[in-house]
Scaffold this motif. Structure first.
Motif, PDB file in Angstrom:
ATOM      1  N   VAL A  84      70.900  61.904  54.651  1.00 22.74           N
ATOM      2  CA  VAL A  84      70.218  60.986  55.868  1.00 22.74           C
ATOM      3  C   VAL A  84      69.092  60.157  55.177  1.00 22.74           C
ATOM      4  O   VAL A  84      69.094  58.948  55.862  1.00 22.74           O
ATOM      5  CB  VAL A  84      69.957  61.827  56.889  1.00 22.74           C
ATOM      6  CG1 VAL A  84      69.430  60.942  58.179  1.00 22.74           C
ATOM      7  CG2 VAL A  84      70.865  62.539  57.453  1.00 22.74           C
ATOM      8  N   GLY A  85      68.496  60.542  54.184  1.00 19.34           N
ATOM      9  CA  GLY A  85      67.208  59.800  53.887  1.00 19.34           C
ATOM     10  C   GLY A  85      66.182  59.848  54.822  1.00 19.34           C
ATOM     11  O   GLY A  85      66.139  61.317  55.649  1.00 19.34           O
ATOM     12  N   PHE A  86      65.308  59.020  55.107  1.00 14.41           N
ATOM     13  CA  PHE A  86      64.297  59.116  56.124  1.00 14.41           C
ATOM     14  C   PHE A  86      64.670  58.735  57.541  1.00 14.41           C
ATOM     15  O   PHE A  86      65.261  57.914  57.472  1.00 14.41           O
ATOM     16  CB  PHE A  86      62.994  58.333  55.674  1.00 14.41           C
ATOM     17  CG  PHE A  86      62.470  58.588  54.495  1.00 14.41           C
ATOM     18  CD1 PHE A  86      61.384  59.437  54.469  1.00 14.41           C
ATOM     19  CD2 PHE A  86      62.627  58.205  53.180  1.00 14.41           C
ATOM     20  CE1 PHE A  86      60.313  60.031  53.381  1.00 14.41           C
ATOM     21  CE2 PHE A  86      61.821  58.275  51.996  1.00 14.41           C
ATOM     22  CZ  PHE A  86      60.850  59.464  52.407  1.00 14.41           C
ATOM     23  N   LEU A  87      64.292  59.634  58.441  1.00  7.99           N
ATOM     24  CA  LEU A  87      64.647  59.280  59.746  1.00  7.99           C
ATOM     25  C   LEU A  87      63.586  58.239  60.427  1.00  7.99           C
ATOM     26  O   LEU A  87      62.470  58.204  59.652  1.00  7.99           O
ATOM     27  CB  LEU A  87      64.512  60.770  60.724  1.00  7.99           C
ATOM     28  CG  LEU A  87      65.547  61.545  60.539  1.00  7.99           C
ATOM     29  CD1 LEU A  87      65.016  62.882  60.882  1.00  7.99           C
ATOM     30  CD2 LEU A  87      66.793  61.456  60.906  1.00  7.99           C
ATOM     31  N   PRO A  88      64.097  57.506  61.503  1.00  9.91           N
ATOM     32  CA  PRO A  88      63.028  56.463  61.956  1.00  9.91           C
ATOM     33  C   PRO A  88      61.747  57.275  62.308  1.00  9.91           C
ATOM     34  O   PRO A  88      61.423  58.261  62.624  1.00  9.91           O
ATOM     35  CB  PRO A  88      63.632  56.205  63.065  1.00  9.91           C
ATOM     36  CG  PRO A  88      65.050  56.489  63.077  1.00  9.91           C
ATOM     37  CD  PRO A  88      65.319  57.655  62.313  1.00  9.91           C
ATOM     38  N   PRO A  89      60.433  56.584  62.021  1.00  6.91           N
ATOM     39  CA  PRO A  89      59.291  56.835  62.179  1.00  6.91           C
ATOM     40  C   PRO A  89      58.907  57.542  63.623  1.00  6.91           C
ATOM     41  O   PRO A  89      58.013  58.228  63.787  1.00  6.91           O
ATOM     42  CB  PRO A  89      58.310  56.064  61.600  1.00  6.91           C
ATOM     43  CG  PRO A  89      59.083  54.651  61.900  1.00  6.91           C
ATOM     44  CD  PRO A  89      60.460  55.213  61.431  1.00  6.91           C
ATOM     45  N   LYS A  90      59.482  56.515  64.567  1.00 14.61           N
ATOM     46  CA  LYS A  90      59.089  56.689  65.893  1.00 14.61           C
ATOM     47  C   LYS A  90      60.164  58.170  66.538  1.00 14.61           C
ATOM     48  O   LYS A  90      61.314  57.814  66.521  1.00 14.61           O
ATOM     49  CB  LYS A  90      59.078  55.662  66.882  1.00 14.61           C
ATOM     50  CG  LYS A  90      57.791  54.614  66.544  1.00 14.61           C
ATOM     51  CD  LYS A  90      58.182  53.346  67.365  1.00 14.61           C
ATOM     52  CE  LYS A  90      57.152  52.264  66.907  1.00 14.61           C
ATOM     53  NZ  LYS A  90      56.789  51.248  67.815  1.00 14.61           N
ATOM     54  N   SER A  91      59.428  58.872  67.599  1.00 18.44           N
ATOM     55  CA  SER A  91      60.255  59.980  67.890  1.00 18.44           C
ATOM     56  C   SER A  91      61.319  59.445  68.865  1.00 18.44           C
ATOM     57  O   SER A  91      62.630  60.070  68.582  1.00 18.44           O
ATOM     58  CB  SER A  91      59.265  60.644  68.946  1.00 18.44           C
ATOM     59  OG  SER A  91      60.004  61.938  69.431  1.00 18.44           O
ATOM     60  N   GLY A  92      61.467  58.563  69.643  1.00 14.27           N
ATOM     61  CA  GLY A  92      62.388  58.016  70.547  1.00 14.27           C
ATOM     62  C   GLY A  92      63.699  57.756  69.616  1.00 14.27           C
ATOM     63  O   GLY A  92      64.899  58.267  69.761  1.00 14.27           O
ATOM     64  N   ALA A  93      63.505  56.819  68.471  1.00 10.14           N
ATOM     65  CA  ALA A  93      64.569  56.435  67.759  1.00 10.14           C
ATOM     66  C   ALA A  93      65.085  57.522  66.689  1.00 10.14           C
ATOM     67  O   ALA A  93      66.095  57.744  66.521  1.00 10.14           O
ATOM     68  CB  ALA A  93      64.120  55.334  66.755  1.00 10.14           C
ATOM     69  N   ARG A  94      64.122  58.536  66.375  1.00  7.42           N
ATOM     70  CA  ARG A  94      64.508  59.762  65.763  1.00  7.42           C
ATOM     71  C   ARG A  94      65.345  60.670  66.236  1.00  7.42           C
ATOM     72  O   ARG A  94      66.308  61.141  65.842  1.00  7.42           O
ATOM     73  CB  ARG A  94      63.078  60.299  65.040  1.00  7.42           C
ATOM     74  CG  ARG A  94      63.225  61.534  64.131  1.00  7.42           C
ATOM     75  CD  ARG A  94      62.137  61.956  63.477  1.00  7.42           C
ATOM     76  NE  ARG A  94      61.023  62.342  64.438  1.00  7.42           N
ATOM     77  CZ  ARG A  94      59.529  61.530  64.285  1.00  7.42           C
ATOM     78  NH1 ARG A  94      59.411  60.927  63.717  1.00  7.42           N
ATOM     79  NH2 ARG A  94      58.967  62.192  65.343  1.00  7.42           N
ATOM     80  N   ARG A  95      64.934  61.030  67.520  1.00 10.25           N
ATOM     81  CA  ARG A  95      65.877  61.739  68.328  1.00 10.25           C
ATOM     82  C   ARG A  95      67.267  61.181  68.576  1.00 10.25           C
ATOM     83  O   ARG A  95      68.214  61.967  68.612  1.00 10.25           O
ATOM     84  CB  ARG A  95      65.104  61.930  69.887  1.00 10.25           C
ATOM     85  CG  ARG A  95      63.790  62.900  69.686  1.00 10.25           C
ATOM     86  CD  ARG A  95      63.168  63.121  70.942  1.00 10.25           C
ATOM     87  NE  ARG A  95      63.882  64.050  71.948  1.00 10.25           N
ATOM     88  CZ  ARG A  95      63.744  65.157  71.940  1.00 10.25           C
ATOM     89  NH1 ARG A  95      62.756  65.846  71.202  1.00 10.25           N
ATOM     90  NH2 ARG A  95      64.177  65.971  72.687  1.00 10.25           N
ATOM     91  N   LYS A  96      67.315  59.937  68.688  1.00  8.43           N
ATOM     92  CA  LYS A  96      68.719  59.245  68.854  1.00  8.43           C
ATOM     93  C   LYS A  96      69.619  59.512  67.645  1.00  8.43           C
ATOM     94  O   LYS A  96      70.699  59.719  67.616  1.00  8.43           O
ATOM     95  CB  LYS A  96      68.500  57.925  69.300  1.00  8.43           C
ATOM     96  CG  LYS A  96      68.018  57.689  70.648  1.00  8.43           C
ATOM     97  CD  LYS A  96      67.931  56.119  70.963  1.00  8.43           C
ATOM     98  CE  LYS A  96      67.684  55.851  72.398  1.00  8.43           C
ATOM     99  NZ  LYS A  96      67.528  54.377  72.562  1.00  8.43           N
ATOM    100  N   ALA A  97      68.720  59.182  66.650  1.00  7.89           N
ATOM    101  CA  ALA A  97      69.730  59.460  65.346  1.00  7.89           C
ATOM    102  C   ALA A  97      69.939  60.912  65.218  1.00  7.89           C
ATOM    103  O   ALA A  97      71.147  61.022  64.714  1.00  7.89           O
ATOM    104  CB  ALA A  97      68.719  59.068  64.072  1.00  7.89           C
ATOM    105  N   LEU A  98      69.265  61.779  65.728  1.00 12.50           N
ATOM    106  CA  LEU A  98      69.494  63.246  65.382  1.00 12.50           C
ATOM    107  C   LEU A  98      70.688  63.622  66.386  1.00 12.50           C
ATOM    108  O   LEU A  98      71.545  64.422  65.962  1.00 12.50           O
ATOM    109  CB  LEU A  98      68.076  64.297  65.677  1.00 12.50           C
ATOM    110  CG  LEU A  98      67.120  64.185  64.700  1.00 12.50           C
ATOM    111  CD1 LEU A  98      65.866  64.714  65.107  1.00 12.50           C
ATOM    112  CD2 LEU A  98      67.686  64.872  63.468  1.00 12.50           C
ATOM    113  N   GLU A  99      70.909  63.105  67.602  1.00 15.75           N
ATOM    114  CA  GLU A  99      71.682  63.303  68.421  1.00 15.75           C
ATOM    115  C   GLU A  99      72.971  62.751  67.966  1.00 15.75           C
ATOM    116  O   GLU A  99      74.066  63.478  68.012  1.00 15.75           O
ATOM    117  CB  GLU A  99      71.453  62.547  69.787  1.00 15.75           C
ATOM    118  CG  GLU A  99      70.542  63.203  70.646  1.00 15.75           C
ATOM    119  CD  GLU A  99      69.730  62.116  71.612  1.00 15.75           C
ATOM    120  OE1 GLU A  99      70.500  60.944  71.985  1.00 15.75           O
ATOM    121  OE2 GLU A  99      69.167  62.528  72.292  1.00 15.75           O
TER     122      GLU A  99
END
Length: 352
Positions: A191-206
């Motif tokens: 995956v590399g680095f997840l987005p720095p902001k929690s909202g975008a990061r959680r969407k990526a994790l979903e």
């Protein structure tokens, strides 16, 4: 945007952690580096082959050269030879790369910066020199260029222009961490680095929640707690994970636990430091977790024992390991404690 790629390897057809002490990485003082980059060498520059003779010139083309991820002793013979024979070297940070070149005794090589902010601007001049017949090298600060590092744009442009591209094998932090994690390696997603902001990061994790195979991420030390918190809440706190720190360096560490356990460790017990690779059990690799956090009501005994073994092997006390599997896997406390005592005794006798 995080880079993502999948790797699935076929299962074999037929049926750690006690590494030796790591040697400290070789280091050189940057203050000894020459201020100038040196004059450009003619195309096809040659180098001594180790026996005093000159090696033949390199064919024209782009040479992608992986470099050590922490210990300068990990440079390969082929990479060192190629660095001595290219006529131009594209580097993410010329000062950092000069340190490696000095270590190898390479003094007269033209360096040109090529990083995230100027890579596209460099393409015209670099392609001109490649098409003129030069051998051009490409390195990042550490590891394989193009993997969460600059390099992709240059490689893609060279291929589109019909230029020969040769990629050398060598160090890559996430591959080393994946193998050392103890999690499945036959199927994984980088995956590399997840987005720095929690909202975008959680969407990526979903989007990754149902992905089979081990998830491989990079995380900044200052943001590891936030990443682990979102991972635990979205993927499930009972998923096994490994926080691999400072891979190949003096203070290398593999912290193996669950997402909930890692979250507590790196938010309540200590502050994370160094370069970090986070590896997480994929969907379908075990029945020890449920999305949204926590363990299942009836924990799989095999999963409980597997996690207990990993926690105890990593040096966690029996009582703490039992708390982990009870809280995160829904294990029966009495049964988990009995299993932990048995495993602890086995490991104490050298059992695996």
């Amino acid at each position: 945007m995080p880079a993502t790629f999948r790797c699935c390897l076929p299962s074999p057809t037929a049926a750690e952690e006690a590494p030796g002490a790591l040697d400290p990485p070789a280091s050189l003082d940057l203050s000894s580096s020459p201020g100038a980059h040196g004059a450009a060498s003619a195309p096809g520059r040659t180098a001594a082959d180790g026996h005093g003779a000159l090696a033949p010139p390199l064919p024209a083309g782009l040479y992608v050269i992986p470099t050590p991820i922490g210990n300068l002793g990990d440079i390969t013979l082929r990479a060192a030879d190629t660095l001595r024979r290219v006529s131009l070297l594209l580097a993410e940070d010329t000062r950092h790369t000069r340190k490696l070149l000095n270590h190898l005794g390479v003094r007269h090589l033209q360096l040109l910066s090529c990083h995230d902010h100027n890579e596209k601007m460099r393409l015209g001049g670099v392609l001109q020199r490649l098409q003129a017949g030069e051998a051009v090298g490409l390195v990042s600060d550490a590891g394989m260029p193009g993997i969460s590092d600059p390099g992709h744009e240059v490689v893609a442009a060279a291929i589109a222009a019909g230029v020969r591209v040769e990629v050398l094998p060598g160090p890559c932090a996430f591959v080393t961490a994946l193998v050392g994690s103890g999690l499945p390696t036959d199927n994984f997603t980088f995956v590399g680095f997840l987005p720095p902001k929690s909202g975008a990061r959680r969407k990526a994790l979903e989007r990754l929640a149902s992905t089979p195979g081990t998830l491989v991420l990079y995380a900044p030390p200052h943001g590891l707690g936030s990443v682990l918190r979102d991972c635990a809440e979205v993927l499930g706190g009972g998923r096994r994970c490994c926080v691999a720190r400072e891979v190949s360096k003096l203070h290398e560490e593999y912290f193996r636990s669950t997402l909930e356990g890692a979250l507590r460790e790196f938010t309540e017990v200590r502050e994370p430091r160094g370069e970090i690779c986070l590896l997480i059990e994929g969907a379908g690799d075990g029945d020890s977790f449920t999305a949204g956090g926590g363990g299942s009501a009836a924990a799989d005994p095999g999963a409980v024992e597997r996690v207990l073994r990993e926690l105890l092997s990593g040096g966690m006390p029996v009582s703490s390991a039992v708390k982990e599997v009870v809280a995160n896997l829904g294990a029966n406390k009495k049964q988990a404690y009995a299993a932990a005592l048995r495993l602890s005794a086995s490991l104490g006798k050298g059992g695996q």
